[in-house]
Design a protein around this motif. Sequence first.
Motif, short mmCIF file in Angstrom:
data_model
loop_
_atom_site.label_atom_id
_atom_site.label_comp_id
_atom_site.label_asym_id
_atom_site.label_seq_id
_atom_site.Cartn_x
_atom_site.Cartn_y
_atom_site.Cartn_z
N THR A 1 51.83 33.23 34.50
CA THR A 1 51.01 32.59 33.48
C THR A 1 50.25 33.66 32.72
O THR A 1 49.98 34.72 33.26
CB THR A 1 49.99 31.62 34.11
OG1 THR A 1 49.21 32.34 35.05
CG2 THR A 1 50.68 30.46 34.78
N PRO A 2 49.91 33.41 31.46
CA PRO A 2 49.20 34.43 30.70
C PRO A 2 47.83 34.71 31.29
O PRO A 2 47.23 33.85 31.92
CB PRO A 2 49.08 33.83 29.30
CG PRO A 2 49.45 32.40 29.42
CD PRO A 2 50.18 32.21 30.71
N THR A 3 47.35 35.93 31.07
CA THR A 3 46.03 36.30 31.57
C THR A 3 44.96 35.67 30.70
O THR A 3 45.19 35.32 29.55
CB THR A 3 45.85 37.82 31.56
OG1 THR A 3 46.02 38.28 30.22
CG2 THR A 3 46.82 38.50 32.48
N THR A 4 43.80 35.55 31.28
CA THR A 4 42.68 35.00 30.56
C THR A 4 42.08 36.08 29.68
O THR A 4 41.89 37.19 30.13
CB THR A 4 41.61 34.50 31.56
OG1 THR A 4 42.24 33.64 32.48
CG2 THR A 4 40.49 33.79 30.85
N ARG B 1 32.90 37.97 34.89
CA ARG B 1 33.68 37.92 33.65
C ARG B 1 35.18 37.96 33.95
O ARG B 1 35.59 38.49 34.96
CB ARG B 1 33.29 39.07 32.74
CG ARG B 1 33.70 40.42 33.31
CD ARG B 1 33.50 41.53 32.29
NE ARG B 1 33.82 42.80 32.90
CZ ARG B 1 35.06 43.26 33.11
NH1 ARG B 1 36.09 42.56 32.75
NH2 ARG B 1 35.26 44.43 33.68
N PRO B 2 36.02 37.40 33.05
CA PRO B 2 37.46 37.45 33.25
C PRO B 2 37.96 38.90 33.25
O PRO B 2 37.38 39.77 32.61
CB PRO B 2 38.02 36.71 32.04
CG PRO B 2 36.90 35.85 31.56
CD PRO B 2 35.66 36.61 31.88
N ARG C 1 36.33 39.50 44.32
CA ARG C 1 35.66 38.57 43.40
C ARG C 1 36.00 37.15 43.82
O ARG C 1 37.08 36.88 44.34
CB ARG C 1 36.16 38.78 41.97
CG ARG C 1 35.75 40.08 41.34
CD ARG C 1 36.43 40.30 40.00
NE ARG C 1 36.43 39.14 39.15
CZ ARG C 1 35.89 39.10 37.94
NH1 ARG C 1 35.30 40.16 37.44
NH2 ARG C 1 35.94 38.01 37.21
N ALA C 2 35.09 36.23 43.55
CA ALA C 2 35.29 34.83 43.92
C ALA C 2 36.50 34.23 43.23
O ALA C 2 37.21 33.42 43.81
CB ALA C 2 34.04 34.01 43.58
N ASP C 3 36.77 34.64 42.00
CA ASP C 3 37.91 34.06 41.28
C ASP C 3 39.25 34.60 41.77
O ASP C 3 40.29 34.17 41.32
CB ASP C 3 37.76 34.23 39.77
CG ASP C 3 37.56 35.67 39.33
OD1 ASP C 3 37.34 36.55 40.18
OD2 ASP C 3 37.61 35.92 38.11
#
Length: 166
Positions: A27-30, A66-67, A150-152
Amino acid sequence: MSTSRLLLPGLLLALTLSGCSLLAPDTPTTGPASPQSAPQASSSAPVAATSQPVRDIETSSLAPQRPLSLADTQTLMRDYVIAIQVKIRSKLVVPKGLKGNPEAVFKVEQDRQGRILGKPVMSRSSGNKSLDAAIGKAILAASPLPPPPRADLYYRSLELAVRPRR
């Protein structure tokens, strides 16, 4: 040369410890954070909530951030995979007389603190029953697994490819 992998939904990281080869996510990156996702300060009232989901993480270093770019994500994930592999290998009792460096793949579930939930499920055998059993025990003994950077980057389900030697 050995390969360590952590297979994650939408992202396959194949790490060759003497040289890194990473496959991009499907999937594309943010991109950069949009102004709508950042909390807006108002002169009339403080901001009470954001559009970000609430995360039940106790470690402040895992707070939402941040992304990341694809390259930054790959670097962080590579380091995360290596930290997990090091911890599992530190608990592994290699069977005597093992020849080569066979790889077994196990699926595990973890909570946000890295504790293994349930028993690791072998999805691919190394071809050596003693080694397979030893790797399963080492994964359990390595609980809690190191936290993601990181949490994400937290994933509940992990597929761990483990070799006894680097």
